[in-house]
Enzyme design. Sequence first.
Site, short mmCIF file in Angstrom:
data_model
loop_
_atom_site.label_atom_id
_atom_site.label_comp_id
_atom_site.label_asym_id
_atom_site.label_seq_id
_atom_site.Cartn_x
_atom_site.Cartn_y
_atom_site.Cartn_z
N THR A 134 -1.77 4.75 3.84
CA THR A 134 -1.49 3.91 2.68
C THR A 134 -0.98 2.51 3.04
O THR A 134 -0.55 1.77 2.17
CB THR A 134 -0.44 4.61 1.78
OG1 THR A 134 0.73 4.89 2.58
CG2 THR A 134 -0.98 5.92 1.22
N GLU A 135 -1.07 2.16 4.30
CA GLU A 135 -0.44 0.92 4.77
C GLU A 135 -0.90 -0.33 4.03
O GLU A 135 -0.10 -1.23 3.75
CB GLU A 135 -0.71 0.76 6.29
CG GLU A 135 0.13 1.66 7.17
CD GLU A 135 -0.49 3.04 7.40
OE1 GLU A 135 -0.05 3.75 8.31
OE2 GLU A 135 -1.44 3.40 6.66
N VAL A 136 -2.21 -0.43 3.73
CA VAL A 136 -2.71 -1.67 3.11
C VAL A 136 -2.09 -1.92 1.74
O VAL A 136 -2.05 -3.06 1.27
CB VAL A 136 -4.26 -1.65 2.97
CG1 VAL A 136 -4.91 -1.65 4.34
CG2 VAL A 136 -4.74 -0.48 2.12
#
Length: 258
Positions: A134-136
């Site tokens: 989910t980093e973006v």
Amino acid sequence: MDNLVLYNVENRIATITINRPEKRNALNPQLISELTETFIRASEDNGVKIVVLKANGGTFSAGADLEYLQQLQNNTFEENVVDSNNLKKLFTTIYYLPKVVIAQIEGHAIAGGCGLATICDIIFATPESNFGYTEVKIGFVPAIVSCFLKQKVNETIAKEILLTGQTFSADKALQYNLINYVTNSSEIHQTVKKFALSLCKESSGNSLMITKQLINQTTNPLLEKSLEFAVQINARVRESKDFKKGIASFLNKEKINW
């Protein structure tokens, strides 16, 4: 204070347990360091043939914890390089470990937690488990894990799950070839134990080690170069305006308008 990582050996199987359930087993520098040290311990333990990685509580790992994210906002570039290298060391320790590593995923494995699962050789998960990089969504980049992910799933899938940052079910993870088995929560402990015991009893430890090395080194010969680049990207992105905006919004539980 309870140990963040527990280590137990039975029937030549080392069980490494993430023990931070009150924080949903979120990663921080201390946990990353203790996990690395514990995997090295298992590697050097002559009484161990197979390693199982699992977690206490209802979540395998929710990724980086809030205090850790706050700290990252204040780090210098050099400090972020060191921090990124520590995560790289954990992942490569598992990846190159001369013993088979089985992940037992109960609950969600998100962001860095999903990366941790991805590195393991064989992955069992419960139907209720969710996965996701989910980093973006918070202005970050799944840099280090991307170097490993592309060897497990094809480029089309890698781009979809890394660029969208969407979470996905265990069944989807199985479809993507990210994991090996989906097993009911009431059975996963015994199923993993049975699988590990079968490797212990039916396979040569030396052959398992060399086969793992062969697969890793022939499918990913440029891994070290890719990881060096990823560490620099990781550190650089942490200095970006989007990262600072995303982390601030995440910490304040505000909706991020990209």
